[in-house]
Scaffold this motif. Structure first.
Motif, PDB file in Angstrom:
ATOM      1  N   LEU A   7       0.860  -1.182   0.000  1.00 19.78           N
ATOM      2  CA  LEU A   7       0.000   0.000   0.000  1.00 19.78           C
ATOM      3  C   LEU A   7       0.894   1.229   0.000  1.00 19.78           C
ATOM      4  O   LEU A   7       1.878   1.293   0.733  1.00 19.78           O
ATOM      5  CB  LEU A   7      -0.898   0.018   1.233  1.00 19.78           C
ATOM      6  CG  LEU A   7      -1.905  -1.113   1.346  1.00 19.78           C
ATOM      7  CD1 LEU A   7      -2.611  -1.069   2.696  1.00 19.78           C
ATOM      8  CD2 LEU A   7      -2.924  -1.045   0.212  1.00 19.78           C
ATOM      9  N   LYS A   8       0.542   2.181  -0.816  1.00 16.78           N
ATOM     10  CA  LYS A   8       1.262   3.454  -0.855  1.00 16.78           C
ATOM     11  C   LYS A   8       0.337   4.522  -0.314  1.00 16.78           C
ATOM     12  O   LYS A   8      -0.850   4.555  -0.650  1.00 16.78           O
ATOM     13  CB  LYS A   8       1.672   3.790  -2.287  1.00 16.78           C
ATOM     14  CG  LYS A   8       2.433   5.095  -2.399  1.00 16.78           C
ATOM     15  CD  LYS A   8       2.894   5.331  -3.820  1.00 16.78           C
ATOM     16  CE  LYS A   8       3.685   6.602  -3.916  1.00 16.78           C
ATOM     17  NZ  LYS A   8       4.203   6.817  -5.280  1.00 16.78           N
ATOM     18  N   TYR A   9       0.871   5.375   0.543  1.00 17.24           N
ATOM     19  CA  TYR A   9       0.115   6.464   1.147  1.00 17.24           C
ATOM     20  C   TYR A   9       0.756   7.781   0.747  1.00 17.24           C
ATOM     21  O   TYR A   9       1.970   7.943   0.876  1.00 17.24           O
ATOM     22  CB  TYR A   9       0.129   6.361   2.673  1.00 17.24           C
ATOM     23  CG  TYR A   9      -0.513   5.113   3.198  1.00 17.24           C
ATOM     24  CD1 TYR A   9      -1.839   5.114   3.602  1.00 17.24           C
ATOM     25  CD2 TYR A   9       0.200   3.926   3.300  1.00 17.24           C
ATOM     26  CE1 TYR A   9      -2.439   3.975   4.085  1.00 17.24           C
ATOM     27  CE2 TYR A   9      -0.392   2.773   3.782  1.00 17.24           C
ATOM     28  CZ  TYR A   9      -1.707   2.803   4.173  1.00 17.24           C
ATOM     29  OH  TYR A   9      -2.298   1.662   4.644  1.00 17.24           O
ATOM     30  N   ILE A  10      -0.065   8.707   0.302  1.00 13.20           N
ATOM     31  CA  ILE A  10       0.412  10.064   0.032  1.00 13.20           C
ATOM     32  C   ILE A  10      -0.364  10.996   0.945  1.00 13.20           C
ATOM     33  O   ILE A  10      -1.595  11.020   0.930  1.00 13.20           O
ATOM     34  CB  ILE A  10       0.226  10.453  -1.447  1.00 13.20           C
ATOM     35  CG1 ILE A  10       1.027   9.487  -2.338  1.00 13.20           C
ATOM     36  CG2 ILE A  10       0.669  11.893  -1.676  1.00 13.20           C
ATOM     37  CD1 ILE A  10       0.847   9.704  -3.812  1.00 13.20           C
ATOM     38  N   PHE A  11       0.364  11.716   1.768  1.00 13.88           N
ATOM     39  CA  PHE A  11      -0.213  12.673   2.714  1.00 13.88           C
ATOM     40  C   PHE A  11      -0.190  14.045   2.050  1.00 13.88           C
ATOM     41  O   PHE A  11       0.883  14.573   1.762  1.00 13.88           O
ATOM     42  CB  PHE A  11       0.599  12.698   4.011  1.00 13.88           C
ATOM     43  CG  PHE A  11       0.509  11.429   4.806  1.00 13.88           C
ATOM     44  CD1 PHE A  11      -0.344  11.349   5.894  1.00 13.88           C
ATOM     45  CD2 PHE A  11       1.275  10.324   4.472  1.00 13.88           C
ATOM     46  CE1 PHE A  11      -0.433  10.190   6.642  1.00 13.88           C
ATOM     47  CE2 PHE A  11       1.194   9.153   5.207  1.00 13.88           C
ATOM     48  CZ  PHE A  11       0.338   9.080   6.289  1.00 13.88           C
ATOM     49  N   LYS A  12      -1.377  14.600   1.829  1.00 12.29           N
ATOM     50  CA  LYS A  12      -1.492  15.861   1.102  1.00 12.29           C
ATOM     51  C   LYS A  12      -2.066  16.961   1.963  1.00 12.29           C
ATOM     52  O   LYS A  12      -2.638  16.720   3.020  1.00 12.29           O
ATOM     53  CB  LYS A  12      -2.361  15.673  -0.143  1.00 12.29           C
ATOM     54  CG  LYS A  12      -1.730  14.753  -1.164  1.00 12.29           C
ATOM     55  CD  LYS A  12      -2.526  14.737  -2.433  1.00 12.29           C
ATOM     56  CE  LYS A  12      -1.789  13.962  -3.503  1.00 12.29           C
ATOM     57  NZ  LYS A  12      -2.491  14.033  -4.777  1.00 12.29           N
ATOM     58  N   SER A  13      -1.963  18.158   1.434  1.00  9.79           N
ATOM     59  CA  SER A  13      -2.514  19.341   2.083  1.00  9.79           C
ATOM     60  C   SER A  13      -3.956  19.541   1.632  1.00  9.79           C
ATOM     61  O   SER A  13      -4.256  19.393   0.450  1.00  9.79           O
ATOM     62  CB  SER A  13      -1.680  20.560   1.705  1.00  9.79           C
ATOM     63  OG  SER A  13      -2.328  21.728   2.115  1.00  9.79           O
ATOM     64  N   PRO A  14      -4.855  19.897   2.562  1.00 12.92           N
ATOM     65  CA  PRO A  14      -6.227  20.195   2.134  1.00 12.92           C
ATOM     66  C   PRO A  14      -6.303  21.503   1.340  1.00 12.92           C
ATOM     67  O   PRO A  14      -7.267  21.738   0.629  1.00 12.92           O
ATOM     68  CB  PRO A  14      -7.004  20.291   3.442  1.00 12.92           C
ATOM     69  CG  PRO A  14      -5.988  20.546   4.487  1.00 12.92           C
ATOM     70  CD  PRO A  14      -4.694  19.968   4.001  1.00 12.92           C
ATOM     71  N   GLN A  15      -5.278  22.313   1.445  1.00 11.75           N
ATOM     72  CA  GLN A  15      -5.271  23.584   0.715  1.00 11.75           C
ATOM     73  C   GLN A  15      -4.908  23.406  -0.760  1.00 11.75           C
ATOM     74  O   GLN A  15      -5.330  24.186  -1.598  1.00 11.75           O
ATOM     75  CB  GLN A  15      -4.288  24.583   1.352  1.00 11.75           C
ATOM     76  CG  GLN A  15      -4.721  25.126   2.688  1.00 11.75           C
ATOM     77  CD  GLN A  15      -4.487  24.151   3.833  1.00 11.75           C
ATOM     78  OE1 GLN A  15      -3.590  23.323   3.797  1.00 11.75           O
ATOM     79  NE2 GLN A  15      -5.330  24.243   4.853  1.00 11.75           N
ATOM     80  N   SER A  16      -4.105  22.373  -1.066  1.00 13.79           N
ATOM     81  CA  SER A  16      -3.683  22.152  -2.446  1.00 13.79           C
ATOM     82  C   SER A  16      -3.289  20.697  -2.646  1.00 13.79           C
ATOM     83  O   SER A  16      -2.498  20.152  -1.881  1.00 13.79           O
ATOM     84  CB  SER A  16      -2.497  23.055  -2.792  1.00 13.79           C
ATOM     85  OG  SER A  16      -1.957  22.691  -4.042  1.00 13.79           O
ATOM     86  N   ASP A  17      -3.819  20.090  -3.692  1.00 15.13           N
ATOM     87  CA  ASP A  17      -3.489  18.703  -4.026  1.00 15.13           C
ATOM     88  C   ASP A  17      -2.028  18.552  -4.437  1.00 15.13           C
ATOM     89  O   ASP A  17      -1.503  17.451  -4.469  1.00 15.13           O
ATOM     90  CB  ASP A  17      -4.405  18.225  -5.150  1.00 15.13           C
ATOM     91  CG  ASP A  17      -5.131  16.954  -4.798  1.00 15.13           C
ATOM     92  OD1 ASP A  17      -5.273  16.659  -3.599  1.00 15.13           O
ATOM     93  OD2 ASP A  17      -5.545  16.251  -5.730  1.00 15.13           O
ATOM     94  N   ASN A  18      -1.384  19.661  -4.798  1.00 13.04           N
ATOM     95  CA  ASN A  18       0.007  19.622  -5.244  1.00 13.04           C
ATOM     96  C   ASN A  18       1.016  19.605  -4.093  1.00 13.04           C
ATOM     97  O   ASN A  18       2.198  19.387  -4.327  1.00 13.04           O
ATOM     98  CB  ASN A  18       0.310  20.814  -6.160  1.00 13.04           C
ATOM     99  CG  ASN A  18      -0.519  20.757  -7.428  1.00 13.04           C
ATOM    100  OD1 ASN A  18      -0.793  19.680  -7.949  1.00 13.04           O
ATOM    101  ND2 ASN A  18      -0.941  21.901  -7.912  1.00 13.04           N
ATOM    102  N   ILE A  19       0.564  19.852  -2.881  1.00 12.83           N
ATOM    103  CA  ILE A  19       1.473  19.876  -1.729  1.00 12.83           C
ATOM    104  C   ILE A  19       1.452  18.514  -1.050  1.00 12.83           C
ATOM    105  O   ILE A  19       0.432  18.093  -0.513  1.00 12.83           O
ATOM    106  CB  ILE A  19       1.086  20.978  -0.723  1.00 12.83           C
ATOM    107  CG1 ILE A  19       1.140  22.355  -1.393  1.00 12.83           C
ATOM    108  CG2 ILE A  19       1.999  20.935   0.499  1.00 12.83           C
ATOM    109  CD1 ILE A  19       0.610  23.482  -0.518  1.00 12.83           C
ATOM    110  N   GLU A  20       2.607  17.832  -1.084  1.00 17.70           N
ATOM    111  CA  GLU A  20       2.743  16.538  -0.422  1.00 17.70           C
ATOM    112  C   GLU A  20       3.566  16.703   0.845  1.00 17.70           C
ATOM    113  O   GLU A  20       4.663  17.240   0.815  1.00 17.70           O
ATOM    114  CB  GLU A  20       3.399  15.517  -1.347  1.00 17.70           C
ATOM    115  CG  GLU A  20       2.512  15.101  -2.493  1.00 17.70           C
ATOM    116  CD  GLU A  20       3.106  13.964  -3.323  1.00 17.70           C
ATOM    117  OE1 GLU A  20       4.129  13.374  -2.901  1.00 17.70           O
ATOM    118  OE2 GLU A  20       2.548  13.683  -4.392  1.00 17.70           O
ATOM    119  N   HIS A  21       3.015  16.224   1.946  1.00 17.30           N
ATOM    120  CA  HIS A  21       3.695  16.317   3.237  1.00 17.30           C
ATOM    121  C   HIS A  21       4.538  15.087   3.546  1.00 17.30           C
ATOM    122  O   HIS A  21       5.554  15.179   4.228  1.00 17.30           O
ATOM    123  CB  HIS A  21       2.683  16.550   4.356  1.00 17.30           C
ATOM    124  CG  HIS A  21       2.054  17.895   4.288  1.00 17.30           C
ATOM    125  ND1 HIS A  21       2.511  18.963   5.017  1.00 17.30           N
ATOM    126  CD2 HIS A  21       1.011  18.363   3.558  1.00 17.30           C
ATOM    127  CE1 HIS A  21       1.773  20.029   4.761  1.00 17.30           C
ATOM    128  NE2 HIS A  21       0.856  19.694   3.882  1.00 17.30           N
TER     129      HIS A  21
END
Length: 134
Positions: free
Chosen positions: A88-102
């Motif tokens: 499983l791959k998880y990408i943690f993103k910002s609710p402000q922008s889909d382009n920001i990965e945390h």
């Protein structure tokens, strides 16, 4: 299956108690959030099937901290399904922008038979979930 397909996308609020002394999301909370994302997919199956899904390996790359107050967007993908395991791959993103990965994480899960105390093939109920995408 070698392609990556989206299983789910969830949003979770950061609580004040999730912070570390530096006022950003504690690294250990990422594991909690990944567990929550998995449970939203597999919970019903785990209640009906004795086969357990066990974490075999986990790797997280932290890219950008989350601060409070904020929400977390987690996209969960399935990769590399084999006889007894899947990733499983998880990408943690910002609710402000889909382009920001945390952060980005990869977890290898193993199907385990507790009665035989050994790894087993992934049951059909789980494979059905793994083969779906949204």
């Amino acid at each position: 299956m070698q392609t990556m397909s989206l299983l789910n996308r969830i949003e979770i609020a950061i609580k004040w108690t999730d912070l570390d002394p530096y006022n950003h999301l504690n690294n250990s909370k990422y594991f909690d959030f990944m567990t929550e994302a998995r449970s939203r997919i597999f919970y019903e199956c785990t209640q009906k099937n004795k086969t357990q899904l066990i974490i075999h390996e986990c790797n997280i790359v932290f890219k950008k901290p989350y601060y409070y107050p904020n929400n977390i967007i987690i996209e969960q993908f399935v990769e590399n399904v084999s006889g007894a395991s899947f990733e499983l791959k998880y990408i943690f993103k910002s609710p402000q922008s889909d382009n920001i990965e945390h952060a980005e994480a990869k977890v290898k899960m193993v199907s385990f038979d507790p009665e035989k105390n050994r790894v087993c093939r992934i049951p059909q109920e789980y494979l059905k979930i793994l083969n779906q995408s949204i």
